[in-house]
Scaffold this motif. Structure first.
Motif, PDB file in Angstrom:
ATOM      1  N   LEU A 109      60.035   2.875  30.162  1.00 51.12           N
ATOM      2  CA  LEU A 109      59.858   1.594  29.595  1.00 51.12           C
ATOM      3  C   LEU A 109      59.005   2.022  27.960  1.00 51.12           C
ATOM      4  O   LEU A 109      59.379   1.413  27.149  1.00 51.12           O
ATOM      5  N   VAL A 110      57.928   2.913  28.001  1.00 49.36           N
ATOM      6  CA  VAL A 110      57.582   3.543  26.854  1.00 49.36           C
ATOM      7  C   VAL A 110      57.137   4.964  27.221  1.00 49.36           C
ATOM      8  O   VAL A 110      57.687   5.550  28.300  1.00 49.36           O
ATOM      9  N   HIS A 111      56.846   5.514  26.206  1.00 51.48           N
ATOM     10  CA  HIS A 111      56.544   7.259  26.284  1.00 51.48           C
ATOM     11  C   HIS A 111      55.202   7.600  26.819  1.00 51.48           C
ATOM     12  O   HIS A 111      54.341   8.027  26.007  1.00 51.48           O
ATOM     13  N   ASN A 112      55.009   7.089  28.075  1.00 49.81           N
ATOM     14  CA  ASN A 112      53.630   7.554  28.478  1.00 49.81           C
ATOM     15  C   ASN A 112      53.882   7.579  30.214  1.00 49.81           C
ATOM     16  O   ASN A 112      54.260   6.581  30.833  1.00 49.81           O
ATOM     17  N   PRO A 113      53.649   8.777  30.507  1.00 54.39           N
ATOM     18  CA  PRO A 113      54.087   9.000  31.882  1.00 54.39           C
ATOM     19  C   PRO A 113      53.149   8.237  32.921  1.00 54.39           C
ATOM     20  O   PRO A 113      53.557   8.044  34.207  1.00 54.39           O
ATOM     21  N   LYS A 114      51.874   7.978  32.558  1.00 52.35           N
ATOM     22  CA  LYS A 114      50.946   7.358  33.471  1.00 52.35           C
ATOM     23  C   LYS A 114      51.575   5.909  33.701  1.00 52.35           C
ATOM     24  O   LYS A 114      51.777   5.183  34.889  1.00 52.35           O
ATOM     25  N   ILE A 115      52.022   5.115  32.511  1.00 52.96           N
ATOM     26  CA  ILE A 115      52.519   3.794  32.726  1.00 52.96           C
ATOM     27  C   ILE A 115      53.825   3.805  33.553  1.00 52.96           C
ATOM     28  O   ILE A 115      54.008   2.962  34.242  1.00 52.96           O
ATOM     29  N   VAL A 116      54.655   4.693  33.094  1.00 51.27           N
ATOM     30  CA  VAL A 116      55.751   4.838  33.784  1.00 51.27           C
ATOM     31  C   VAL A 116      55.967   5.210  35.469  1.00 51.27           C
ATOM     32  O   VAL A 116      56.422   4.436  36.121  1.00 51.27           O
ATOM     33  N   GLY A 117      54.687   5.868  35.517  1.00 53.06           N
ATOM     34  CA  GLY A 117      54.383   6.272  37.080  1.00 53.06           C
ATOM     35  C   GLY A 117      54.088   4.913  37.768  1.00 53.06           C
ATOM     36  O   GLY A 117      54.422   4.907  38.997  1.00 53.06           O
ATOM     37  N   ASP A 118      53.119   4.496  37.106  1.00 53.22           N
ATOM     38  CA  ASP A 118      52.350   3.114  37.710  1.00 53.22           C
ATOM     39  C   ASP A 118      53.587   2.001  38.084  1.00 53.22           C
ATOM     40  O   ASP A 118      53.626   1.316  39.139  1.00 53.22           O
ATOM     41  N   LEU A 119      54.278   1.896  36.966  1.00 52.86           N
ATOM     42  CA  LEU A 119      55.642   1.237  37.407  1.00 52.86           C
ATOM     43  C   LEU A 119      56.272   1.252  38.736  1.00 52.86           C
ATOM     44  O   LEU A 119      56.761   0.645  39.526  1.00 52.86           O
ATOM     45  N   ALA A 120      56.669   2.883  38.645  1.00 48.36           N
ATOM     46  CA  ALA A 120      57.616   3.104  39.708  1.00 48.36           C
ATOM     47  C   ALA A 120      56.796   3.251  41.039  1.00 48.36           C
ATOM     48  O   ALA A 120      57.403   2.589  42.114  1.00 48.36           O
ATOM     49  N   LYS A 121      55.337   3.270  41.096  1.00 49.12           N
ATOM     50  CA  LYS A 121      54.645   3.204  42.314  1.00 49.12           C
ATOM     51  C   LYS A 121      54.707   1.896  42.531  1.00 49.12           C
ATOM     52  O   LYS A 121      54.545   1.431  43.975  1.00 49.12           O
ATOM     53  N   GLN A 122      55.068   0.840  41.896  1.00 51.78           N
ATOM     54  CA  GLN A 122      55.038  -0.536  42.238  1.00 51.78           C
ATOM     55  C   GLN A 122      56.195  -1.002  42.781  1.00 51.78           C
ATOM     56  O   GLN A 122      56.638  -1.986  43.119  1.00 51.78           O
ATOM     57  N   GLY A 123      57.155   0.159  42.795  1.00 51.67           N
ATOM     58  CA  GLY A 123      58.465  -0.197  43.271  1.00 51.67           C
ATOM     59  C   GLY A 123      59.573  -0.424  42.506  1.00 51.67           C
ATOM     60  O   GLY A 123      60.783  -1.098  42.721  1.00 51.67           O
ATOM     61  N   ILE A 124      59.191  -0.531  41.022  1.00 56.63           N
ATOM     62  CA  ILE A 124      60.205  -1.058  39.992  1.00 56.63           C
ATOM     63  C   ILE A 124      61.069   0.248  39.760  1.00 56.63           C
ATOM     64  O   ILE A 124      60.431   1.522  39.157  1.00 56.63           O
TER      65      ILE A 124
END
Ligand code: SF4
Length: 311
Positions: free
Chosen positions: A37-52
């Motif tokens: 979604l954006v170039h930040n692994p933490k944000i992308v990881g958090d979205l993936a953890k939410q099941g997206i």
């Protein structure tokens, strides 16, 4: 005597409205995202953890259909015009998390200049998702990121305008515009299309890096704007600029002979990550740590910092 370290946060640091808007769309719609979604692994990881689900950036649309995916989210850096058209043709609904700066301002500028008879040259990284998308909003846009690429531009064009990637440094844009004027198009018009959050963060980091003893720049290594902040800081602190995408990277040796430590962060860096970095400094530094905040006019303000504070 107990050592003291002053940790000064840049006056503009962390998530911009474009990134926050994209996160809001992703969390609200919860459908697969066509790339990070954006170039930040933490944000992308958090979205993936939410099941997206996070898919490949330019996933083949046939495979989406085969997997029964009917709705997707387009990432904050934007998507090529023709892929959006194909999504429509395939009946796949997309939620557009492209930053409004790109959608309304940059694409609008390209279309308006072309309608006015200009050739548009975008100064930016041709491999970056923003540029891959932006160039498709014109009929015949050129992209350059080096003097060698400028040398290959067509000769003899009359009306030419240069715009730039939103996250580029002003110095790089100006250098390449000057080169284009001297070698190709003497009457080149130039419009600085860096967005306001990027301009503010670059100015904030530069102001700090000029006088502190060391700088930590927080954000993803894929993030163009964060990487540019680190480069700006390196101009003043070549040996004492540290780019980290996780607090675990911070080392206590970095604080040796450092009295003033600056912190800058890119537009895709969540405020919570900046706070984790501050906490890590507090944990590692053996003496007293004082947290400060740079104001827009360069004044240094005292701030209270406790690990449980919400930003
Ligand atoms: S850095 Fe600028 S262009 Fe990119 S998402 Fe933020 S506001 Fe939009």
């Amino acid at each position: 005597m107990e050592q003291t370290l002053e940790v000064i946060l840049a006056h503009s640091a962390g998530t911009c409205f474009g990134v926050q808007g994209a996160i809001d769309i992703a969390e609200n719609k919860r459908t697969p995202i066509l790339g990070p979604l954006v170039h930040n692994p933490k944000i992308v990881g958090d979205l993936a953890k939410q099941g997206i689900p996070i898919l490949e950036r330019y996933t083949d649309l046939e495979s989406l259909k085969k997997e029964g995916i009917k709705e997707v989210i387009i990432t904050a850096h934007g998507y090529p015009k023709e892929i959006k058209q194909s999504l429509n043709e395939q009946g796949i609904k997309y939620h557009d998390a492209t930053c409004p700066v790109l959608l309304k301002w940059v694409y609008g500028k390209i279309e308006t200049f072309e309608a006015d008879g200009y050739h548009v040259v975008i100064v930016g990284n041709p491999k970056h998702a923003e540029i891959i998308a932006s160039r498709t909003y014109g009929k015949n846009t050129h992209v350059v990121y080096s003097e060698e690429e400028i040398d290959k531009l067509p000769e003899g064009l009359e009306k030419v305008v240069a715009i730039c990637q939103t996250t580029i440094t002003r110095e790089k844009f100006e250098t390449l515009v000057d080169y284009m004027r001297s070698k190709k198009y003497p009457h080149l018009k130039a419009v600085d299309t860096r967005c306001k959050p990027v301009k503010n963060q670059q100015e904030a980091v530069e102001m700090l890096a000029k006088w502190v003893d060391a700088m930590i720049i927080v954000g993803g290594f894929d993030s163009s704007n964060t990487t540019n902040l680190a480069k700006l800081s390196q101009k003043y602190l070549p040996e004492k600029t540290y780019h980290v995408d996780s607090p675990a990277m911070i080392q206590s040796e970095w604080f040796e002979n450092v009295r003033h430590l600056g912190i800058g962060a890119g537009t895709s860096t969540p405020k919570s990550q900046i706070k984790e970095v501050q906490q890590k400094i507090l944990d590692l530094f053996p003496g007293k740590v004082l947290f400060r905040q740079e104001s827009k006019d360069g004044e240094i303000l005292d701030v209270d910092f406790t690990p449980d504070d919400e930003f």
